[in-house]
Design an enzyme around this catalytic site. Structure first.
Site, PDB file in Angstrom:
ATOM      1  N   CYS A 295       0.826  -1.219   0.000  1.00  0.00           N
ATOM      2  CA  CYS A 295       0.000   0.000   0.000  1.00  0.00           C
ATOM      3  C   CYS A 295       0.855   1.262   0.000  1.00  0.00           C
TER       4      CYS A 295
ATOM      5  N   CYS B 246      -1.530   1.745  -3.084  1.00  0.00           N
ATOM      6  CA  CYS B 246      -2.528   2.806  -2.893  1.00  0.00           C
ATOM      7  C   CYS B 246      -1.930   4.208  -2.851  1.00  0.00           C
TER       8      CYS B 246
ATOM      9  N   LYS C  24       0.023   5.446  -5.985  1.00  0.00           N
ATOM     10  CA  LYS C  24      -1.007   5.475  -7.033  1.00  0.00           C
ATOM     11  C   LYS C  24      -1.918   6.686  -6.868  1.00  0.00           C
TER      12      LYS C  24
ATOM     13  N   TYR D 227      -8.189  -3.277 -11.968  1.00  0.00           N
ATOM     14  CA  TYR D 227      -7.845  -2.116 -11.150  1.00  0.00           C
ATOM     15  C   TYR D 227      -6.477  -1.515 -11.518  1.00  0.00           C
TER      16      TYR D 227
ATOM     17  N   GLU E 242      -6.034   2.012 -13.554  1.00  0.00           N
ATOM     18  CA  GLU E 242      -5.613   3.169 -12.750  1.00  0.00           C
ATOM     19  C   GLU E 242      -4.284   3.728 -13.269  1.00  0.00           C
TER      20      GLU E 242
ATOM     21  N   HIS F  17     -26.197  20.477  -0.861  1.00  0.00           N
ATOM     22  CA  HIS F  17     -26.185  21.076  -2.191  1.00  0.00           C
ATOM     23  C   HIS F  17     -25.125  22.172  -2.251  1.00  0.00           C
TER      24      HIS F  17
ATOM     25  N   GLU G 268     -25.074  14.176  -3.323  1.00  0.00           N
ATOM     26  CA  GLU G 268     -26.505  14.386  -3.091  1.00  0.00           C
ATOM     27  C   GLU G 268     -27.355  13.652  -4.128  1.00  0.00           C
TER      28      GLU G 268
HETATM   29  P1  FAD Z   1       1.308  -6.299   1.752  1.00  0.00           P
HETATM   30  O1  FAD Z   1       0.982  -4.884   2.003  1.00  0.00           O
HETATM   31  O2  FAD Z   1       1.632  -6.679   0.362  1.00  0.00           O
HETATM   32  O3  FAD Z   1       2.538  -6.652   2.714  1.00  0.00           O
HETATM   33  C1  FAD Z   1       3.187  -7.888   2.713  1.00  0.00           C
HETATM   34  C2  FAD Z   1       4.630  -7.686   3.141  1.00  0.00           C
HETATM   35  O4  FAD Z   1       5.219  -8.930   3.485  1.00  0.00           O
HETATM   36  C3  FAD Z   1       5.495  -7.112   2.029  1.00  0.00           C
HETATM   37  O5  FAD Z   1       6.277  -6.045   2.511  1.00  0.00           O
HETATM   38  C4  FAD Z   1       6.372  -8.288   1.625  1.00  0.00           C
HETATM   39  O6  FAD Z   1       7.590  -7.881   1.065  1.00  0.00           O
HETATM   40  C5  FAD Z   1       6.532  -8.989   2.955  1.00  0.00           C
HETATM   41  N1  FAD Z   1       6.935 -10.392   2.869  1.00  0.00           N
HETATM   42  C6  FAD Z   1       6.519 -11.325   1.976  1.00  0.00           C
HETATM   43  N2  FAD Z   1       7.060 -12.523   2.287  1.00  0.00           N
HETATM   44  C7  FAD Z   1       7.827 -12.339   3.389  1.00  0.00           C
HETATM   45  C8  FAD Z   1       8.619 -13.216   4.188  1.00  0.00           C
HETATM   46  N3  FAD Z   1       8.697 -14.527   3.935  1.00  0.00           N
HETATM   47  N4  FAD Z   1       9.299 -12.697   5.253  1.00  0.00           N
HETATM   48  C9  FAD Z   1       9.225 -11.372   5.543  1.00  0.00           C
HETATM   49  N5  FAD Z   1       8.461 -10.513   4.824  1.00  0.00           N
HETATM   50  C10 FAD Z   1       7.761 -10.998   3.766  1.00  0.00           C
HETATM   51  N6  FAD Z   1      -5.985  -1.158  -1.802  1.00  0.00           N
HETATM   52  C11 FAD Z   1      -6.837  -0.187  -1.395  1.00  0.00           C
HETATM   53  O7  FAD Z   1      -7.550  -0.383  -0.396  1.00  0.00           O
HETATM   54  N7  FAD Z   1      -6.926   1.003  -2.043  1.00  0.00           N
HETATM   55  C12 FAD Z   1      -6.154   1.301  -3.116  1.00  0.00           C
HETATM   56  O8  FAD Z   1      -6.261   2.374  -3.682  1.00  0.00           O
HETATM   57  C13 FAD Z   1      -5.242   0.316  -3.568  1.00  0.00           C
HETATM   58  N8  FAD Z   1      -4.435   0.568  -4.605  1.00  0.00           N
HETATM   59  C14 FAD Z   1      -3.520  -0.375  -4.993  1.00  0.00           C
HETATM   60  C15 FAD Z   1      -2.691  -0.064  -6.081  1.00  0.00           C
HETATM   61  C16 FAD Z   1      -1.781  -1.001  -6.517  1.00  0.00           C
HETATM   62  C17 FAD Z   1      -0.863  -0.655  -7.680  1.00  0.00           C
HETATM   63  C18 FAD Z   1      -1.688  -2.260  -5.858  1.00  0.00           C
HETATM   64  C19 FAD Z   1      -0.682  -3.278  -6.325  1.00  0.00           C
HETATM   65  C20 FAD Z   1      -2.498  -2.578  -4.786  1.00  0.00           C
HETATM   66  C21 FAD Z   1      -3.434  -1.627  -4.346  1.00  0.00           C
HETATM   67  N9  FAD Z   1      -4.287  -1.876  -3.283  1.00  0.00           N
HETATM   68  C22 FAD Z   1      -5.186  -0.929  -2.878  1.00  0.00           C
HETATM   69  C23 FAD Z   1      -4.263  -3.171  -2.568  1.00  0.00           C
HETATM   70  C24 FAD Z   1      -3.478  -3.056  -1.233  1.00  0.00           C
HETATM   71  O9  FAD Z   1      -2.209  -2.510  -1.476  1.00  0.00           O
HETATM   72  C25 FAD Z   1      -3.344  -4.450  -0.601  1.00  0.00           C
HETATM   73  O10 FAD Z   1      -4.625  -5.015  -0.437  1.00  0.00           O
HETATM   74  C26 FAD Z   1      -2.667  -4.376   0.776  1.00  0.00           C
HETATM   75  O11 FAD Z   1      -1.401  -3.796   0.710  1.00  0.00           O
HETATM   76  C27 FAD Z   1      -2.538  -5.808   1.354  1.00  0.00           C
HETATM   77  O12 FAD Z   1      -1.865  -5.775   2.591  1.00  0.00           O
HETATM   78  P2  FAD Z   1      -1.123  -7.086   3.146  1.00  0.00           P
HETATM   79  O13 FAD Z   1      -0.715  -6.736   4.537  1.00  0.00           O
HETATM   80  O14 FAD Z   1      -1.960  -8.278   2.933  1.00  0.00           O
HETATM   81  O15 FAD Z   1       0.149  -7.278   2.220  1.00  0.00           O
HETATM   82  P1  NDP Z   2      -6.744  -8.683 -11.206  1.00  0.00           P
HETATM   83  O1  NDP Z   2      -6.453 -10.092 -10.921  1.00  0.00           O
HETATM   84  O2  NDP Z   2      -7.973  -8.073 -10.633  1.00  0.00           O
HETATM   85  O3  NDP Z   2      -6.835  -8.474 -12.802  1.00  0.00           O
HETATM   86  C1  NDP Z   2      -5.932  -9.008 -13.687  1.00  0.00           C
HETATM   87  C2  NDP Z   2      -6.181  -8.441 -15.082  1.00  0.00           C
HETATM   88  O4  NDP Z   2      -5.177  -8.923 -15.962  1.00  0.00           O
HETATM   89  C3  NDP Z   2      -7.510  -8.840 -15.682  1.00  0.00           C
HETATM   90  O5  NDP Z   2      -7.979  -7.784 -16.484  1.00  0.00           O
HETATM   91  C4  NDP Z   2      -7.118 -10.063 -16.540  1.00  0.00           C
HETATM   92  O6  NDP Z   2      -7.966 -10.268 -17.650  1.00  0.00           O
HETATM   93  C5  NDP Z   2      -5.774  -9.622 -17.051  1.00  0.00           C
HETATM   94  N1  NDP Z   2      -4.893 -10.736 -17.438  1.00  0.00           N
HETATM   95  C6  NDP Z   2      -4.570 -11.817 -16.707  1.00  0.00           C
HETATM   96  N2  NDP Z   2      -3.680 -12.580 -17.378  1.00  0.00           N
HETATM   97  C7  NDP Z   2      -3.450 -11.955 -18.551  1.00  0.00           C
HETATM   98  C8  NDP Z   2      -2.623 -12.233 -19.668  1.00  0.00           C
HETATM   99  N3  NDP Z   2      -1.842 -13.308 -19.690  1.00  0.00           N
HETATM  100  N4  NDP Z   2      -2.635 -11.365 -20.698  1.00  0.00           N
HETATM  101  C9  NDP Z   2      -3.423 -10.262 -20.674  1.00  0.00           C
HETATM  102  N5  NDP Z   2      -4.213  -9.932 -19.642  1.00  0.00           N
HETATM  103  C10 NDP Z   2      -4.233 -10.777 -18.597  1.00  0.00           C
HETATM  104  O7  NDP Z   2      -5.441  -7.911 -10.785  1.00  0.00           O
HETATM  105  P2  NDP Z   2      -5.033  -6.456 -10.394  1.00  0.00           P
HETATM  106  O8  NDP Z   2      -3.572  -6.593 -10.316  1.00  0.00           O
HETATM  107  O9  NDP Z   2      -5.582  -5.386 -11.257  1.00  0.00           O
HETATM  108  O10 NDP Z   2      -5.621  -6.223  -8.920  1.00  0.00           O
HETATM  109  C11 NDP Z   2      -5.295  -7.086  -7.846  1.00  0.00           C
HETATM  110  C12 NDP Z   2      -6.041  -6.649  -6.611  1.00  0.00           C
HETATM  111  O11 NDP Z   2      -5.405  -5.490  -6.066  1.00  0.00           O
HETATM  112  C13 NDP Z   2      -7.481  -6.223  -6.868  1.00  0.00           C
HETATM  113  O12 NDP Z   2      -8.364  -7.313  -6.768  1.00  0.00           O
HETATM  114  C14 NDP Z   2      -7.727  -5.189  -5.804  1.00  0.00           C
HETATM  115  O13 NDP Z   2      -8.339  -5.771  -4.670  1.00  0.00           O
HETATM  116  C15 NDP Z   2      -6.361  -4.652  -5.443  1.00  0.00           C
HETATM  117  N6  NDP Z   2      -6.271  -3.263  -5.941  1.00  0.00           N
HETATM  118  C16 NDP Z   2      -7.105  -2.308  -5.408  1.00  0.00           C
HETATM  119  C17 NDP Z   2      -7.110  -1.036  -5.902  1.00  0.00           C
HETATM  120  C18 NDP Z   2      -8.061  -0.014  -5.344  1.00  0.00           C
HETATM  121  O14 NDP Z   2      -8.634  -0.244  -4.287  1.00  0.00           O
HETATM  122  N7  NDP Z   2      -8.259   1.119  -5.996  1.00  0.00           N
HETATM  123  C19 NDP Z   2      -6.216  -0.627  -6.984  1.00  0.00           C
HETATM  124  C20 NDP Z   2      -5.363  -1.690  -7.460  1.00  0.00           C
HETATM  125  C21 NDP Z   2      -5.420  -2.962  -6.944  1.00  0.00           C
HETATM  126  P3  NDP Z   2      -9.176 -11.333 -17.671  1.00  0.00           P
HETATM  127  O15 NDP Z   2     -10.359 -10.594 -17.122  1.00  0.00           O
HETATM  128  O16 NDP Z   2      -9.277 -11.685 -19.098  1.00  0.00           O
HETATM  129  O17 NDP Z   2      -8.758 -12.490 -16.808  1.00  0.00           O
END
Ligand code: FAD
Ligand code: NDP
Length: 516
Positions: free
Chosen positions: A57, A62, A65, A205, A209, A489, A494
């Site tokens: 995150c 998050c 982003k 997502y 984004e 408003h 709203e």
């Molecule tokens: P993480 O935050 O991924 O943390 C896991 C940690 O464990 C990492 O630091 C990893 O390196 C570490 N780790 C892994 N294996 C080991 C090990 N064996 N030993 C020690 N450390 C280890 N969610 C939202 O709510 N709003 C958003 O706008 C949003 N935007 C996103 C945008 C992007 C581009 C992405 C990729 C995700 C986004 N998400 C968003 C999703 C959100 O980031 C995740 O749901 C959240 O971070 C999950 O938290 P977590 O604690 O499960 O894992």
């Molecule tokens: P998703 O698993 O939701 O989506 C993967 C996308 O990649 C789909 O559109 C899928 O298409 C496509 N895809 C998969 N394999 C291939 C391939 N080989 N070639 C081309 N396209 C492919 O993953 P995201 O990484 O977008 O998101 C992961 C999670 O992270 C989300 O579920 C969300 O919870 C969290 N997140 C939250 C955000 C927020 O809160 N704003 C922002 C970003 C992430 P198809 O439909 O055809 O399978």
């Protein structure tokens, strides 16, 4: 809960992973007087990028982003500033003097992240959580091997464990040159050069984004869609987001194609992006196409980090995709718990991971019995026109109740701030924002019998608008309750207090006036 165990351990709780969930659980358990150790280790991306404590995150999700999304929205606001009287000192429209500098944005975003990394470390220390920047692997059900960056190795034992290791982006295994030349979102937010002409592969997502903010910053952006955009979201709203990106932001969509090969035409040097040649294939016709981009980013999904942490040794069961099935965050092994993105079938969002971590620690170490409620979790996609939702999609409601037994109320609208000279503002046309509420249907048309099922909002600040919609859904409120609300408003939110038009009525749902 785990059976009583009188063995002496180094810790009461070891949390593997210091992201959103791991941090929250560690701090809560320590605040309840437990001896807690939290491990966090980032395996570098194929391009060698890694980051500090805090997980996805704050470092590569998050936060960067949202900041980059905001940067792109600022550009749009400056374009419109002209109609509100703003101009350069010599009287020119600001938009004619506008240029975005990628490296400035990356510097400030990365500074912000480093500040958060520092705060987390300081907080862990003051809250008595032992933080180790090391990788943990089970060697016995109650024992971990931990390995530091310098390969130093130690062992720790604990009564309880929480697996909070999150996910990492995947690369396709059928695209030559993918790992070598393409990036993922893990690299984007610290990319050392301006991304230039960009191809984003994937349509969910992360893909939409990132494509959205890159386009808003001025780059030429294409999105490769294998099937549909935003799978799992309401279809009408998802297509609306796509159409807005395509028609008003001029993001290009390459439909029904998958990547085949990436080659380097010119390598990155002197802070300039490389030039890459991408070959891709149409899924139906099999026809191949080639185009050149400076950046190719895969956003094709993420994989849980559960395969290299000795879960087989600990006896923790995984599903076929590596996710951990749990009951109230407890795995099949009684003293091992899991939270966050590694869980099977739960929303993968930061607040969900935090809530699960805090409540789990309270249940383990306090007289507390509240479980994490994974139903009616709101979410927002931060695309150029944002989309926030909570509850049933129209398709899910039809599946569950039948088309005849649901009602869909809807309205297109224009935010007040978009109404000055809209005909000169092609990115903000009239009636492009949209609100939709799904309810059960009362055959006699009595809104007191129509239970709210889902909220959908496409427009500015969607996250702020949608945030409180889980409340009426959880309270099983009715359409009559919603109608009884008085709006603020002039706001976008709203709109939910003024939704008389049902889809079934066939009445025109575009907005004409604004104030009554
Ligand atoms: P993480 O935050 O991924 O943390 C896991 C940690 O464990 C990492 O630091 C990893 O390196 C570490 N780790 C892994 N294996 C080991 C090990 N064996 N030993 C020690 N450390 C280890 N969610 C939202 O709510 N709003 C958003 O706008 C949003 N935007 C996103 C945008 C992007 C581009 C992405 C990729 C995700 C986004 N998400 C968003 C999703 C959100 O980031 C995740 O749901 C959240 O971070 C999950 O938290 P977590 O604690 O499960 O894992
Ligand atoms: P998703 O698993 O939701 O989506 C993967 C996308 O990649 C789909 O559109 C899928 O298409 C496509 N895809 C998969 N394999 C291939 C391939 N080989 N070639 C081309 N396209 C492919 O993953 P995201 O990484 O977008 O998101 C992961 C999670 O992270 C989300 O579920 C969300 O919870 C969290 N997140 C939250 C955000 C927020 O809160 N704003 C922002 C970003 C992430 P198809 O439909 O055809 O399978």
């Amino acid at each position: 809960m785990a059976p009583i165990d009188n063995t002496e351990y180094d810790y009461d709780l070891v949390v593997i992973g210091g992201g959103s969930g791991g941090l929250a659980a560690s701090k809560e358990a320590a605040s309840l007087g437990k001896k807690v150790c939290m491990l966090d280790f980032v395996t570098p991306t194929p391009r060698g990028i890694s980051w500090g404590v805090g997980g996805t995150c704050v470092n590569v999700g998050c936060i960067p982003k949202k900041l980059m999304h905001h940067a792109s929205l600022i550009g749009g606001e400056i374009e419109d500033a002209h109609f509100f009287g703003w101009q350069s000192k010599n009287g020119e429209p600001l938009k004619d003097n506008l240029k975005h500098d990628w490296s400035t944005l990356v510097t400030y975003v990365q500074n912000n992240i480093k500040g958060s990394n520092f705060s987390y470390r300081a907080l862990l220390a003051t809250q008595q959580v032992k933080y180790l920047n090391a990788y943990g692997t089970f060697v016995e059900p109650n024992k971990l091997r931990i390995v530091y960056k310098n390969s130093k190795e130690e062992f720790v034992t604990s009564r309880h464990f929480i697996i909070a290791t999150g996910e990492r982006p995947v690369y396709p295994n059928d695209c030559e040159g993918a790992e070598q030349y393409a990036i993922t979102s893990d690299d984007l937010f610290s990319l050392p050069y301006s991304p230039g002409r960009t191809l984003v592969v994937g349509a969910s997502y992360v893909a939409l984004e990132c494509a959205g903010f890159l386009r808003g910053l001025g780059y030429d952006v294409s999105v490769m869609v294998r099937s549909i955009v935003l799978r799992g979201f309401d279809r009408q709203c998802s297509e609306h987001v796509r159409n807005y990106m395509e028609n008003y932001e001029h993001v290009k969509f390459i439909d029904r194609c998958v990547m085949k090969k990436i080659e380097e035409v010119r390598e990155s040097k002197n802070g300039e992006a490389p030039l890459l040649r991408a070959t891709y294939r149409h899924l139906e016709s099999g026809e191949e196409f080639t185009d050149e981009f400076n950046t190719v980013m895969f956003a094709i999904g993420r994989k849980p980090c559960t395969d290299n942490i000795g879960l087989d040794v600990a006896g923790v069961e995984l599903d076929s995709k590596g996710y951990i099935p749990v009951v109230n965050e407890q795995t099949n092994v009684p003293h091992i718990y899991a939270i966050g993105d590694v869980l099977q079938g739960k929303p993968q969002l930061t607040p969900v991971a935090i809530e699960a971590g805090v409540l789990l620690a309270r249940r383990l170490y306090n007289d507390h019995n509240v479980n994490c409620d994974y139903i009616n979790v709101p979410t927002t996609v931060f695309t150029p026109i944002e989309y926030g939702c909570c509850g049933y999609t129209e398709e899910e409601a039809i599946d569950k109740f039948g088309a005849d037994d649901i009602e869909v109320y809807h309205q297109y609208f224009t935010p007040t701030e978009w109404k000055l000279n809209y005909y000169d503002r092609p990115r903000k046309p009239m009636n492009v924002c949209y609100a939709k509420v799904i309810t059960t249907r009362s055959k006699d048309g009595d809104p007191r019998k129509e239970t709210l099922l889902g909220f959908h909002f496409v427009g500015p600040n969607a996250g702020e608008v949608i945030q409180f919609t889980p409340f009426p859904l959880k309270m099983k409120a009715t359409k009559a309750d919603l109608d009884a609300l008085i709006g603020i408003h002039p706001t976008c939110a709203e709109i939910f207090t003024m939704l008389p038009i049902s889809k079934r009525s066939g009445k025109e749902a575009t907005q004409q006036g604004c104030c009554g």
